[in-house]
Design a protein around this motif. Structure first.
Motif, PDB file in Angstrom:
ATOM      1  N   ALA A  90       0.832  -1.204   0.000  1.00 18.58           N
ATOM      2  CA  ALA A  90       0.000   0.000   0.000  1.00 18.58           C
ATOM      3  C   ALA A  90       0.869   1.258   0.000  1.00 18.58           C
ATOM      4  CB  ALA A  90      -0.932  -0.002   1.218  1.00 18.58           C
ATOM      5  N   ILE A  91       1.957   1.236   0.755  1.00 18.26           N
ATOM      6  CA  ILE A  91       2.883   2.382   0.766  1.00 18.26           C
ATOM      7  C   ILE A  91       3.480   2.579  -0.622  1.00 18.26           C
ATOM      8  CG2 ILE A  91       5.117   3.191   1.642  1.00 18.26           C
ATOM      9  CD1 ILE A  91       4.329   1.910   4.353  1.00 18.26           C
ATOM     10  N   ASP A  92       3.907   1.495  -1.256  1.00 22.03           N
ATOM     11  CA  ASP A  92       4.473   1.602  -2.608  1.00 22.03           C
ATOM     12  C   ASP A  92       3.444   2.158  -3.600  1.00 22.03           C
ATOM     13  OD1 ASP A  92       6.930   0.674  -1.763  1.00 22.03           O
ATOM     14  OD2 ASP A  92       6.544  -1.416  -2.373  1.00 22.03           O
ATOM     15  N   ARG A  93       2.197   1.686  -3.485  1.00 19.56           N
ATOM     16  CA  ARG A  93       1.140   2.195  -4.388  1.00 19.56           C
ATOM     17  C   ARG A  93       0.903   3.682  -4.168  1.00 19.56           C
ATOM     18  NH1 ARG A  93      -1.394  -2.593  -2.861  1.00 19.56           N
ATOM     19  NH2 ARG A  93      -2.805  -1.456  -1.501  1.00 19.56           N
ATOM     20  N   MET A  94       0.916   4.114  -2.891  1.00 19.29           N
ATOM     21  CA  MET A  94       0.710   5.535  -2.611  1.00 19.29           C
ATOM     22  C   MET A  94       1.876   6.387  -3.134  1.00 19.29           C
ATOM     23  SD  MET A  94      -2.254   5.802  -1.464  1.00 19.29           S
ATOM     24  CE  MET A  94      -2.207   7.536  -1.144  1.00 19.29           C
ATOM     25  N   LYS A  95       3.102   5.889  -3.041  1.00 26.17           N
ATOM     26  CA  LYS A  95       4.249   6.620  -3.588  1.00 26.17           C
ATOM     27  C   LYS A  95       4.120   6.763  -5.110  1.00 26.17           C
ATOM     28  CE  LYS A  95       7.727   5.495  -0.089  1.00 26.17           C
ATOM     29  NZ  LYS A  95       8.981   4.766   0.190  1.00 26.17           N
ATOM     30  N   ASP A  96       3.712   5.673  -5.766  1.00 26.27           N
ATOM     31  CA  ASP A  96       3.518   5.735  -7.231  1.00 26.27           C
ATOM     32  C   ASP A  96       2.399   6.710  -7.590  1.00 26.27           C
ATOM     33  OD1 ASP A  96       5.532   3.882  -7.547  1.00 26.27           O
ATOM     34  OD2 ASP A  96       4.172   2.155  -7.775  1.00 26.27           O
ATOM     35  N   ILE A 153       0.455  12.006  -9.675  1.00 24.84           N
ATOM     36  CA  ILE A 153      -0.259  13.275  -9.447  1.00 24.84           C
ATOM     37  C   ILE A 153       0.674  14.453  -9.716  1.00 24.84           C
ATOM     38  CG2 ILE A 153      -1.352  14.707  -7.671  1.00 24.84           C
ATOM     39  CD1 ILE A 153      -2.413  12.095  -6.413  1.00 24.84           C
ATOM     40  N   ILE A 154       1.933  14.354  -9.249  1.00 26.89           N
ATOM     41  CA  ILE A 154       2.895  15.436  -9.500  1.00 26.89           C
ATOM     42  C   ILE A 154       3.153  15.577 -11.003  1.00 26.89           C
ATOM     43  CG2 ILE A 154       5.305  16.147  -9.148  1.00 26.89           C
ATOM     44  CD1 ILE A 154       5.104  14.992  -6.304  1.00 26.89           C
TER      45      ILE A 154
END
Length: 128
Positions: A84-90, A95-96
């Motif tokens: 989940a952390i990796d998905r949020m970083k991606d 978004i950026i």
């Protein structure tokens, strides 16, 4: 009178000597006890007593099994959390990228700086 006193002391002295002789008489040595017979090769233990060992083994095995299941579930949840952390970083990177493309700010020229305070704008600052 001296004779009476001498007689009393003499009698008392003789009594003490007699008790010493009685006390000093050698005691007969006790006969050595016969050696106990050697224990048998196999001793049968009744089931009601031996079952306690089996119950302890069963309990140990159950605790090991429960611990194994616990660690397995913790590892699965840990992996899910890291995924989940990796998905949020991606997602953050995507978004950026969308923001940069919307404002025509190439990544090589601009850095994205999010706002620390809610309600305040973020900035795309030119790299130095």
């Amino acid at each position: 009178m001296f004779k009476k006193l001498a007689k009393l002391f003499k009698e008392e002295f003789e009594e003490k000597e007699e008790t010493k002789e009685i006390e000093q008489a050698p005691e007969p040595e006790p006969e050595p006890e016969p050696a106990p017979p050697p224990p048998p090769e196999i001793i049968e233990v009744p089931y009601k007593i031996a079952v306690r060992v089996k119950n302890a083994d069963d309990t140990i095995n159950k605790i090991h099994s429960d611990l194994k299941d616990f660690f397995y579930s913790v590892k699965i949840k840990e992996k899910e959390a890291f995924d989940a952390i990796d998905r949020m970083k991606d997602l953050k990177k995507d978004i950026i990228k969308e923001i940069r493309s919307a404002y025509n700010a190439p990544e090589s020229e601009y850095d994205f700086e999010p706002s620390e305070t809610p309600g305040k704008p973020a900035f795309l600052k030119r790299k130095k």
